[in-house]
Design an enzyme around this catalytic site. Sequence first.
Site, PDB file in Angstrom:
ATOM      1  N   GLY A  10       0.839  -1.206   0.000  1.00  0.00           N
ATOM      2  CA  GLY A  10       0.000   0.000   0.000  1.00  0.00           C
ATOM      3  C   GLY A  10       0.865   1.243   0.000  1.00  0.00           C
ATOM      4  O   GLY A  10       0.499   2.291   0.546  1.00  0.00           O
ATOM      5  N   GLY A  13      -0.208   4.886  -0.937  1.00  0.00           N
ATOM      6  CA  GLY A  13      -1.226   5.574  -0.140  1.00  0.00           C
ATOM      7  C   GLY A  13      -0.585   6.645   0.729  1.00  0.00           C
ATOM      8  O   GLY A  13       0.632   6.845   0.713  1.00  0.00           O
ATOM      9  N   ASP A  35       2.513  -1.694  -4.571  1.00  0.00           N
ATOM     10  CA  ASP A  35       1.206  -1.031  -4.649  1.00  0.00           C
ATOM     11  C   ASP A  35       0.636  -1.279  -6.043  1.00  0.00           C
ATOM     12  O   ASP A  35       1.377  -1.528  -6.995  1.00  0.00           O
ATOM     13  CB  ASP A  35       1.343   0.482  -4.408  1.00  0.00           C
ATOM     14  N   ASP A  53      -0.235  -6.527  -7.032  1.00  0.00           N
ATOM     15  CA  ASP A  53      -1.404  -6.721  -6.180  1.00  0.00           C
ATOM     16  C   ASP A  53      -1.037  -7.618  -4.989  1.00  0.00           C
ATOM     17  O   ASP A  53      -0.396  -8.663  -5.185  1.00  0.00           O
ATOM     18  CB  ASP A  53      -2.468  -7.424  -7.054  1.00  0.00           C
ATOM     19  N   TYR A 153     -15.051  -2.229   6.597  1.00  0.00           N
ATOM     20  CA  TYR A 153     -13.650  -1.882   6.890  1.00  0.00           C
ATOM     21  C   TYR A 153     -13.322  -2.138   8.368  1.00  0.00           C
ATOM     22  O   TYR A 153     -12.300  -2.739   8.699  1.00  0.00           O
ATOM     23  CB  TYR A 153     -13.460  -0.417   6.517  1.00  0.00           C
ATOM     24  N   LYS A 157     -10.672  -4.809   9.860  1.00  0.00           N
ATOM     25  CA  LYS A 157      -9.534  -4.430  10.706  1.00  0.00           C
ATOM     26  C   LYS A 157      -9.544  -5.234  12.013  1.00  0.00           C
ATOM     27  O   LYS A 157      -8.516  -5.754  12.436  1.00  0.00           O
ATOM     28  CB  LYS A 157      -9.577  -2.928  11.023  1.00  0.00           C
TER      29      LYS A 157
END
Length: 336
Positions: A10, A13, A35, A53, A153, A157
């Site tokens: 990621g 981000g 990413d 990915d 989400y 988490k």
Amino acid sequence: MRKKAILITGASGEIGQALISNLSQTGSLPLLSLDLHSLPQELMSRCTHIVGDVLDHNLLARLVTEYEFEAIYHLAALLSTRSEYSPELAHQVNVDGTMALLQVAAEQSQRRGKPVTFIFPSSIAAYGMPNLVVKARDARVKEWQWNNPTTMYGCNKLYCEQLGIYYSKHYQQLSATRPTMLDFRSLRFPGLISAYTTPSGGTTDYGPEMLHAAAQGKPYACFVREDTVLPFMAMTDAVNALLKLAAAPAGSLSHAIYNVTSFSLSAADFRDQVLRAFPDAQITFEPDVQRQGIVDSWPAELDDSAARYDWGWEPEYGLQRAFDEYLVPNIRRRYS
Ligand code: AKB
């Protein structure tokens, strides 16, 4: 011979970019970043970037044969608003992606006979306050309270925190010889505000969006009520928290999951801070019922006393310093 590295997923981000900027200057190991998107040009020379990915098992298998990861910062995730629009995709990326990376870390810990440190950013979304009365009454939540998320989400988490604990304590518990376990550490972040990047797909985004819009002279319609209170933190503190947790001696950690926070304020207070710096800012409030429902379920404050006690967590930027010394000057420079 496999190359030692730190893996950041990621990486494109907001947290990823800030982490690469910091670690490429302070860390001693090469960075491997992954990413779906490329990195901004200025970060390209600071790491080896792979466009790929986290769900691509062949790619992960190739990385495992080429590298030995000392630490993995697994940041790849779809944020809360985006996840409500595509819950199945969110589950794949947020849960299956985390599982795949935990598997990489487990395999590597075993192969090198030394734990891989696995750093996982979790979120205030792991909490679910049943209503505004309870949110006001139990304003400052501890890690074990109100673990009843209402979003995909948040569920992802909370579950991945538990998966991480499983992989670090109980993985292969029935095998005759206990494997070397990975070292899983996680932070529950409040809303994060960066001076250099803007968020996308989150529900705390109204804060940074308001500020970045004002700096560009654009009007902004805030999608939550003025009295909405959430905890926030400057991005630079978020990165420091990740690095500090990663560096903490294992013996000092009494938990795997820690709240960290800096300041809490209402959306109206946020607007007032923005107006102090940009008096001509045009900010209105046009609450979106559904996104409002999400932020109403998140706590107004986080109790981060465990992080403070165990590994000396302390934010550098409180409310006023965050705006006056980090956000406003850097955002002004960015758009000038
Ligand atoms: C989001 O709004 O989804 C994120 C978060 C609270 O983790 N900023």
